[in-house]
Design an enzyme around this catalytic site. Structure first.
Site, PDB file in Angstrom:
ATOM      1  N   GLU A  88       2.007  -3.359  -4.256  1.00  0.00           N
ATOM      2  CA  GLU A  88       1.447  -3.005  -5.565  1.00  0.00           C
ATOM      3  C   GLU A  88       0.747  -1.645  -5.558  1.00  0.00           C
ATOM      4  O   GLU A  88       0.761  -0.933  -6.561  1.00  0.00           O
ATOM      5  CB  GLU A  88       0.425  -4.055  -6.023  1.00  0.00           C
ATOM      6  CG  GLU A  88       0.952  -5.479  -6.024  1.00  0.00           C
ATOM      7  CD  GLU A  88       0.636  -6.214  -4.738  1.00  0.00           C
ATOM      8  OE1 GLU A  88       0.958  -7.406  -4.649  1.00  0.00           O
ATOM      9  OE2 GLU A  88       0.064  -5.577  -3.813  1.00  0.00           O
ATOM     10  N   ASP A 135      -4.231 -13.674  -4.199  1.00  0.00           N
ATOM     11  CA  ASP A 135      -5.537 -13.970  -3.623  1.00  0.00           C
ATOM     12  C   ASP A 135      -6.470 -14.615  -4.647  1.00  0.00           C
ATOM     13  O   ASP A 135      -7.094 -13.935  -5.468  1.00  0.00           O
ATOM     14  CB  ASP A 135      -6.171 -12.684  -3.089  1.00  0.00           C
ATOM     15  CG  ASP A 135      -5.329 -12.046  -2.000  1.00  0.00           C
ATOM     16  OD1 ASP A 135      -4.415 -12.715  -1.499  1.00  0.00           O
ATOM     17  OD2 ASP A 135      -5.588 -10.876  -1.669  1.00  0.00           O
ATOM     18  N   ASP A 158       4.254  -9.235   1.773  1.00  0.00           N
ATOM     19  CA  ASP A 158       2.962  -9.033   1.126  1.00  0.00           C
ATOM     20  C   ASP A 158       2.871  -7.611   0.570  1.00  0.00           C
ATOM     21  O   ASP A 158       3.634  -6.718   0.949  1.00  0.00           O
ATOM     22  CB  ASP A 158       1.855  -9.278   2.144  1.00  0.00           C
ATOM     23  CG  ASP A 158       0.543  -9.706   1.511  1.00  0.00           C
ATOM     24  OD1 ASP A 158       0.446  -9.690   0.266  1.00  0.00           O
ATOM     25  OD2 ASP A 158      -0.384 -10.079   2.254  1.00  0.00           O
TER      26      ASP A 158
END
Length: 760
Positions: free
Chosen positions: A418, A481, A415
């Protein structure tokens, strides 16, 4: 970034200089260098007090031509740089004829006429693909004194632009401003987790901007007849990639930047997670796993999300002893039930974690210019960042993961990656602006290579959120998401199709949506879509995604489509092998399969799963769906109903069906075992034949379930009212003509050929 104020003026403080003509050409057998003044030179005096651009042109591979424009060559370049594993020195050929110089790479040619104003013309097969005209090569300084290199390639009438990563904005990029800049922005904005500076058009070519930092695109949005891309740098490099078909463009682009690894076949099954901030412990895990088994829903992978670790201490890779007191025992018990295990990780280290002090002491964490560790309080309090440019830090990080693999974890959800700061100093001296996008490549590569080392070739698998160019080599990626409603389902699909047109072969998404709680209708429709994607995971944020929370019918729908995906496993694995060897994605935008059908050019609510199954997810409460059917007679795999295109059709479906249409003249192999994604696929395989025209032929390959290669091959040919089949299979097999209720023929083991009546 926009530099002009309309067509005639520049924005305040902006000064632009464009290549005006060719002053000199230096060429050898394989490359040419153009020297381009930014004004027309009428005499010697015009050569003074004015910039001269250096434009290098070469070919790294057949069908690909590179262009590198430099203003000031003395600027340091600390990297990082995209790897180009497919580059071959000396691939192009230069030819000169008077003032004209041409560089050819296969069918693609770059033509320059030094007697004319500046113009680079890319041609192939006797036609012009695109040109770089009077404002197409140059540099700009803005009011802040920043220096930008820019390129512009012309757009023809009716030319449409696709790609640039997993973008959730309108599928066709024309008219958009796109910044290639990693961001954790969800799926409902112009930001993207996976930013890829590669686009392709419906005119037979693609363009890869070889710059890992921020690339700013104006796609017919500043100059309406141009695609403009710019970087804040002294050099701009890009590659024009010829097709002519979209598939051939992707094949050449991924050959240059790296092909996707082949994920293990067990990953094709259904994944279930704990969800994110829900309450869970080992009893919850057992209740979920047991509940799926009691309801007859086969489960392949169980994923433990963030709170398998203690709060405030991510990532220390230590199990929370209150909720998971016996992790090794729990994992062993789950694996005894045939499950694989996925664990959530990220590359950030909270201050409370014991790894923080260790990483700070050893120099494994990214530092500020003053020598201190970079930190902030977003996501995790006092969070720091692992510096993967430091080989020792990479080994340190993967060493922690190695202990989890020894406990029984099979793969990792990588995950984040970024939110990378730019006011830092990297161990290897990399440029912080370039590292913002590139960090994800180092992160995912480190984890993937560890898995490949520990688990073996063909067993490595990620569930990754962020990516940049080349990231397709480390699958699988998921869409991030999203909300839990039909609009979010549609935007997720747009993002996945866009990513597929950017070189990524495998893609997934959170079934039911991540944020919020889906209605039963949304959940059931998302289950259909999710289990007809390359990889399928039930996951949420504050609420569980176990089917029984959404009603008895949701349980039935989940079971039916999980069993269907298992039966489709040999077909899907064959598509996965094609993604691995060619770069063609498993989930394919309609324009990829039907580039000559104008109606397919803008379709983003339907797709091809592999080459022969059209999927139109239902995005409405009442089950209404409108979709486009290309030419020919298509057969619904679930119902046997047929529809003949080209035409638009509007249908209404209950929750047990949707448009899942089989392409004309195709054969879908269905596994006999619907309980597992991996089985002896050739043993008892059913060949489902659909709308086979007289004279049609098709070869069907049944792949190996344990890696690359094939275990059986069938060749089918129709002649008049007979269907002839030859095979090298030594196992029993079946053939069914028409839909699910069509005539079933059974052939015993060792039947090398057979004839059947057709049509029935």
């Amino acid at each position: 970034m926009k530099f002009t104020d309309g067509y005639w003026l520049m924005r305040p403080g902006v000064v632009a200089r464009y290549a005006a003509e060719v002053a000199d050409i230096r060429a050898d057998e394989h490359r040419m260098t153009l020297y381009a003044p930014v004004k027309h030179v009428r005499g010697r005096g015009d050569t003074l007090n004015s910039p001269l651009l250096t434009v290098e042109c070469w070919s790294p591979a057949e069908g690909v031509i590179g262009v590198r424009t430099t203003h000031h060559a003395g600027t340091p370049d600390p990297g990082p740089h995209f790897a180009l594993p497919g580059a071959e020195p000396g691939a192009g050929k230069v030819r000169r004829d008077g003032a004209v110089t041409e560089l050819s790479a296969g069918e693609l040619t770059l033509r320059v006429d030094a007697s004319q104003p500046w113009n680079l013309e890319f041609t192939a097969e006797g036609r012009t693909l695109t040109t770089v005209g009077e404002r197409g090569t140059g540099f700009v300084t803005d009011a802040a004194g920043s220096h930008h290199m820019l390129g512009q390639l012309s757009l023809g009438v009716g030319e449409l632009v696709y790609g640039l990563g997993e973008r959730f904005t309108p599928f066709v990029r024309n008219g958009q401003t796109v910044d290639i800049w990693q961001a954790d922005g969800g799926t409902s904005s112009e930001q993207a987790y996976k930013n890829i500076p590669f686009h392709l058009t419906n005119q037979g070519y693609g363009v890869f901007v070889n710059h890992p930092g921020k690339v700013s695109y104006e796609i017919g949005s500043e100059s309406v007849g141009q695609v403009q891309f710019s970087v804040e740098d002294q050099t701009l490099e890009y590659f024009v990639v010829h097709g002519p078909t979209p598939k051939q463009i992707l094949e050449r682009y991924t050959a240059l930047t790296g092909r996707p690894a082949l994920p293990p076949a067990w990953a094709l099954g259904l994944w279930l997670t704990t969800s994110f901030t829900t309450d869970y412990d080992e009893a919850t895990v057992n209740r979920f796993v047991g509940g799926m088994a009691e309801r007859g829903i086969p489960l392949s992978v169980f994923h433990l999300d963030c709170f398998w670790m203690r709060e405030y201490q991510w990532s220390d890779f230590a199990w929370d002893p209150e909720t998971f007191p016996d992790p090794a025992g729990m994992l062993a018990r789950l694996k005894e039930q045939g499950l694989r295990i996925s664990a959530w990780i990220n590359p950030y280290v909270a201050q409370k974690s014991a790894l923080f002090a260790e990483g700070m002491r050893e120099g494994y964490l990214v530092r500020r210019a003053d020598g201190g560790v970079w930190q902030w309080d977003l996501w995790q309090p006092g969070m720091a960042l692992v510096d993967f440019t430091n080989p020792a830090a990479r080994d340190w990080y993967t060493g922690k993961l190695r202990a989890l693999l020894a406990q029984g974890v099979d793969c990792f959800k990588t995950d984040f990656g970024e939110r990378i700061p730019t006011d830092v100093v990297w161990h290897d001296g990399s440029d912080p602006q370039r590292m913002h996008n590139y960090y994800t490549q180092l992160y995912n590569e480190a984890v993937f290579e560890l898995l490949r080392e520990e688990r073996g070739e063909g067993e490595a698998l990620l569930f990754a959120r962020s990516a940049t160019a080349g990231g397709q080599q480390y699958p699988v990626h998921w869409g991030g998401d999203c909300e839990s409603h039909f609009n979010a389902m549609a935007e997720s699909l747009r993002g996945g199709l866009s990513l597929g047109l950017s070189g990524f072969g495998f893609w997934s998404h959170d079934i039911g949506g991540f944020e919020g709680t889906p209605s039963p209708a949304v959940f059931k429709r998302w289950v259909q879509f999710g289990l007809l994607s390359s990889h399928s995971r039930l996951h949420g944020s504050k609420s569980y995604r176990v089917p029984w929370d959404y009603g008895d019918e949701a349980v039935d729908v989940t079971r039916e489509f999980t069993l269907l995906k298992h039966r489709l496993a040999p077909y899907l694995q064959r598509a996965a092998q094609q993604a691995h060897t060619t770069g063609i994605p498993v989930m394919r935008a309609m324009v990829l399969e039907f580039p000559d059908d104008p109606a397919a050019a803008t379709l983003d609510r339907q797709y091809l799963l592999g080459g022969d199954l059209l999927v139109a997810p239902i995005l409405s409460d009442d089950g209404t769906v409108e979709y486009y059917v290309p030419e020919g007679t298509w057969t619904n795999l679930l119902t046997g109903e047929q529809v003949t295109g080209p035409r638009w059709t509007k249908e209404q479906h209950g929750f047990h069906t949707l448009p899942l249409l089989v392409r004309p003249d195709s054969v879908i192999p269905l596994a006999a075992d619907d309980q597992h994604p991996v089985s002896a696929w050739a043993d008892g395989v059913e060949l489902r034949v659909h709308a086979f025209a007289d004279g049609a032929e098709r070869t069907v390959v049944i792949p190996r379930s344990d890696g690359p290669g094939e275990s059986a091959r069938f060749h089918l040919r129709r002649s008049g009212d007979r269907l002839h089949v030859t095979t090298d299979s030594l196992r029993p097999w079946h053939l069914r003509t028409g839909g699910p209720d069509g005539t079933l023929h059974t052939c015993p083991a060792g039947t090398p050929q057979a004839d059947f009546p057709y049509p029935v």
